[in-house]
Design an enzyme around this catalytic site. Structure first.
Site, PDB file in Angstrom:
ATOM      1  N   SER A  52       0.831  -1.208   0.000  1.00 58.05           N
ATOM      2  CA  SER A  52       0.000   0.000   0.000  1.00 58.05           C
ATOM      3  C   SER A  52       0.862   1.253   0.000  1.00 58.05           C
ATOM      4  O   SER A  52       1.967   1.265   0.561  1.00 58.05           O
ATOM      5  CB  SER A  52      -0.862  -0.023   1.262  1.00 58.05           C
ATOM      6  OG  SER A  52      -1.450   1.239   1.486  1.00 58.05           O
ATOM      7  N   THR A 103       0.399   3.480   1.809  1.00 59.18           N
ATOM      8  CA  THR A 103       0.467   3.890   3.217  1.00 59.18           C
ATOM      9  C   THR A 103       1.913   3.842   3.727  1.00 59.18           C
ATOM     10  O   THR A 103       2.272   4.569   4.650  1.00 59.18           O
ATOM     11  CB  THR A 103      -0.475   3.017   4.095  1.00 59.18           C
ATOM     12  OG1 THR A 103      -0.624   3.621   5.366  1.00 59.18           O
ATOM     13  CG2 THR A 103       0.032   1.614   4.288  1.00 59.18           C
ATOM     14  N   TYR A 148      -2.099  -1.374  11.083  1.00 55.46           N
ATOM     15  CA  TYR A 148      -2.341  -1.909   9.737  1.00 55.46           C
ATOM     16  C   TYR A 148      -1.217  -1.482   8.792  1.00 55.46           C
ATOM     17  O   TYR A 148      -0.617  -2.291   8.100  1.00 55.46           O
ATOM     18  CB  TYR A 148      -3.701  -1.422   9.205  1.00 55.46           C
ATOM     19  CG  TYR A 148      -3.768  -1.435   7.694  1.00 55.46           C
ATOM     20  CD1 TYR A 148      -3.948  -2.626   7.014  1.00 55.46           C
ATOM     21  CD2 TYR A 148      -3.597  -0.257   6.954  1.00 55.46           C
ATOM     22  CE1 TYR A 148      -3.956  -2.645   5.616  1.00 55.46           C
ATOM     23  CE2 TYR A 148      -3.601  -0.266   5.579  1.00 55.46           C
ATOM     24  CZ  TYR A 148      -3.784  -1.461   4.920  1.00 55.46           C
ATOM     25  OH  TYR A 148      -3.774  -1.467   3.544  1.00 55.46           O
ATOM     26  N   LYS A 152       2.099  -3.654   6.728  1.00 55.47           N
ATOM     27  CA  LYS A 152       2.525  -3.615   5.315  1.00 55.47           C
ATOM     28  C   LYS A 152       4.036  -3.380   5.246  1.00 55.47           C
ATOM     29  O   LYS A 152       4.729  -3.997   4.440  1.00 55.47           O
ATOM     30  CB  LYS A 152       1.773  -2.524   4.547  1.00 55.47           C
ATOM     31  CG  LYS A 152       0.292  -2.829   4.341  1.00 55.47           C
ATOM     32  CD  LYS A 152       0.063  -4.035   3.459  1.00 55.47           C
ATOM     33  CE  LYS A 152      -1.386  -4.456   3.379  1.00 55.47           C
ATOM     34  NZ  LYS A 152      -1.608  -5.782   2.794  1.00 55.47           N
TER      35      LYS A 152
HETATM   36  C1  UD1 Z   1      -6.852   4.027   3.926  1.00 55.50           C
HETATM   37  C2  UD1 Z   1      -5.452   3.567   4.275  1.00 55.50           C
HETATM   38  C3  UD1 Z   1      -4.892   2.766   3.131  1.00 55.50           C
HETATM   39  C4  UD1 Z   1      -5.803   1.617   2.820  1.00 55.50           C
HETATM   40  C5  UD1 Z   1      -7.172   2.173   2.464  1.00 55.50           C
HETATM   41  C6  UD1 Z   1      -8.144   1.058   2.179  1.00 55.50           C
HETATM   42  C7  UD1 Z   1      -3.869   4.840   5.623  1.00 55.50           C
HETATM   43  C8  UD1 Z   1      -3.149   6.136   5.785  1.00 55.50           C
HETATM   44  N1  UD1 Z   1      -4.626   4.734   4.540  1.00 55.50           N
HETATM   45  O1  UD1 Z   1      -6.694   4.981   2.881  1.00 55.50           O
HETATM   46  O2  UD1 Z   1      -3.629   2.268   3.461  1.00 55.50           O
HETATM   47  O3  UD1 Z   1      -5.270   0.870   1.773  1.00 55.50           O
HETATM   48  O4  UD1 Z   1      -7.668   2.951   3.558  1.00 55.50           O
HETATM   49  O5  UD1 Z   1      -8.578   0.412   3.318  1.00 55.50           O
HETATM   50  O6  UD1 Z   1      -3.744   3.963   6.430  1.00 55.50           O
HETATM   51  N2  UD1 Z   1     -12.972  10.609   3.763  1.00 55.50           N
HETATM   52  C9  UD1 Z   1     -13.998  11.469   4.099  1.00 55.50           C
HETATM   53  N3  UD1 Z   1     -15.134  10.940   4.624  1.00 55.50           N
HETATM   54  C10 UD1 Z   1     -15.308   9.603   4.838  1.00 55.50           C
HETATM   55  C11 UD1 Z   1     -14.251   8.723   4.498  1.00 55.50           C
HETATM   56  C12 UD1 Z   1     -13.092   9.279   3.974  1.00 55.50           C
HETATM   57  O7  UD1 Z   1     -13.885  12.679   3.927  1.00 55.50           O
HETATM   58  O8  UD1 Z   1     -16.356   9.194   5.341  1.00 55.50           O
HETATM   59  C13 UD1 Z   1     -11.749  11.165   3.153  1.00 55.50           C
HETATM   60  C14 UD1 Z   1     -10.471  10.896   3.925  1.00 55.50           C
HETATM   61  O9  UD1 Z   1     -10.238  11.886   4.878  1.00 55.50           O
HETATM   62  C15 UD1 Z   1      -9.444  10.868   2.784  1.00 55.50           C
HETATM   63  C16 UD1 Z   1     -10.216  10.289   1.600  1.00 55.50           C
HETATM   64  O10 UD1 Z   1     -11.592  10.516   1.893  1.00 55.50           O
HETATM   65  O11 UD1 Z   1      -9.043  12.179   2.453  1.00 55.50           O
HETATM   66  C17 UD1 Z   1      -9.986   8.814   1.373  1.00 55.50           C
HETATM   67  O12 UD1 Z   1     -10.207   8.101   2.595  1.00 55.50           O
HETATM   68  P1  UD1 Z   1     -10.320   6.499   2.645  1.00 55.50           P
HETATM   69  O13 UD1 Z   1     -11.213   6.015   1.567  1.00 55.50           O
HETATM   70  O14 UD1 Z   1     -10.672   6.117   4.050  1.00 55.50           O
HETATM   71  O15 UD1 Z   1      -8.845   5.987   2.278  1.00 55.50           O
HETATM   72  P2  UD1 Z   1      -7.435   6.379   2.907  1.00 55.50           P
HETATM   73  O16 UD1 Z   1      -7.559   6.850   4.294  1.00 55.50           O
HETATM   74  O17 UD1 Z   1      -6.733   7.254   1.920  1.00 55.50           O
END
Ligand code: UD1
Length: 339
Positions: free
Chosen positions: A125, A127, A150, A154
């Site tokens: 990832s 990440t 998590y 990785k």
């Molecule tokens: C996270 C993990 C990544 C993992 C992926 C899939 C980290 C840093 N990142 O990615 O390793 O592979 O999940 O499980 O560990 N957001 C909102 N509202 C929401 C949900 C998300 O605004 O309800 C925003 C978040 O702040 C972010 C973006 O959407 O800016 C993407 O979030 P998300 O889909 O959760 O993925 P990551 O956090 O990037």
């Protein structure tokens, strides 16, 4: 040629099984169904016309892993997806994540050595880069301290793979995924989040379906053009195809070293608001959202430098953000009709 796909009934795994079968590979899926459903096997058959072999195995248990490899002695390569992946849960249950993700890897690599299986593709990832100092982030960027157990699994798994590859006949390709979203165009396979989704797209599609009242956007005060976080979203089918290319690279002895690393993203970053707008436009649905405070552990922005994957792996993401939004909604709609 037989490929073992661990975690093959999961989101990325199931799409990869489809792409492998469409290229004529024989697939054995090993999955404990802890975060997926057996129906996925039939749905893969509906798409490809071929039912993959399915083995229910908990790979974190050495004896179960041994039996799997004893039964399938003719495996050419392993694509290892099987892992727990909920960032928040990993913070509360670190040992569950270390035990599951790391033991599974060790057990699989041990059996590969035992049975002289040389080809390994690992699901890593972006990440591991944390918040990169330079964007787009390339494979040579320094790795940062993980923000969750998590993420740390990785990093640790990548190190274990390097050490094992250096000391054995095993060759490894580590694919560092950016944010996989969307679903197969048939809408027969996709992502099944358990409970309240943590990730953006399932939360967004559930909001569109009326299951959630509104989408919380985590912060609009980041140093980005519209203030919301930026990610490199990649269509899961494009991502799945990268695994087939990785396996073919191994078949054709094209690997340049014992372990290789490729970024698997599109190279383009979109903000949370870009995603909402694209979803609304493509599917003609208005999304209720509220800006709330930042989510702990989130980084500000990341997107991939894909030059190395494009040139050396010979792989490029083809699907657009609109394709991702359309397929994600088709999948959500189908799930609602069926359940
Ligand atoms: C996270 C993990 C990544 C993992 C992926 C899939 C980290 C840093 N990142 O990615 O390793 O592979 O999940 O499980 O560990 N957001 C909102 N509202 C929401 C949900 C998300 O605004 O309800 C925003 C978040 O702040 C972010 C973006 O959407 O800016 C993407 O979030 P998300 O889909 O959760 O993925 P990551 O956090 O990037």
């Amino acid at each position: 040629m037989k490929i073992l796909v661990t975690g093959g009934t999961g989101f990325i795994g199931s799409h990869t099984v489809v792409e492998l079968q469409e290229k004529g590979f024989e697939v054995v899926i090993a999955d404990d169904l802890s975060n997926s459903f057996i129906e996925v096997v039939d749905n893969i058959e509906k798409i490809t016309g071929v039912k993959p072999i399915f083995e229910k195995v908990d790979l974190s248990i050495a004896e179960e892993t041994r039996k799997l490899f004893e039964k399938h002695k003719d495996i050419f390569g392993v694509i290892h997806f099987a892992a727990s992946k909920a960032v928040g849960e990993s913070v509360n249950k670190p040992l569950l994540y270390y035990r599951n993700n790391i033991n599974s890897l060790i057990n699989v690599l041990e059996q590969m050595q035992e049975h002289d299986i040389k080809n390994f593709v690992f699901s890593s990832s972006c990440t591991v880069y944390g918040q990169p100092d330079k964007l787009p982030v390339s494979e040579n960027a320094p790795l940062k301290k993980a923000l969750s157990p998590y993420g740390n699994t990785k990093k640790i798994c990548e190190d274990i793979i390097d050490d094992v590859a250096a000391a054995s006949e095993i060759n490894a390709i580590k694919l560092r995924y950016f944010n996989p979203i969307g679903a197969h165009e048939s809408a027969l396979i996709g992502e099944y989040p358990q409970g309240i989704p943590n990730n953006l797209i399932p939360y967004l599609t559930q909001t569109a379906a009326g299951i959630r009242e509104f989408l919380s956007i985590y912060g609009n005060d980041y140093n980005t053009p519209d203030g919301t976080g930026i990610r490199d979203y990649i269509h899961v089918v494009d991502l799945a195809k990268a695994h087939v290319i990785a396996i073919e690279r191994m078949i054709n002895n094209k690997c340049l070293s014992k372990t290789e690393i490729f970024n698997i993203g599109t190279g383009v970053g979109y903000s949370v608001l870009d995603i909402v707008k694209s979803f609304e436009k493509v599917n003609e649905i208005k999304i209720n959202y509220k800006i709330v405070s930042r989510r702990a552990g989130d980084i500000e922005k990341v997107w991939a430098d894909t030059a190395y994957a494009n040139d050396e792996l010979g792989w490029k993401a083809e699907r657009t953000l609109d394709d991702m939004m359309r397929s994600a909604w088709n999948w959500e709609t189908k799930l609602r009709i069926e359940n």
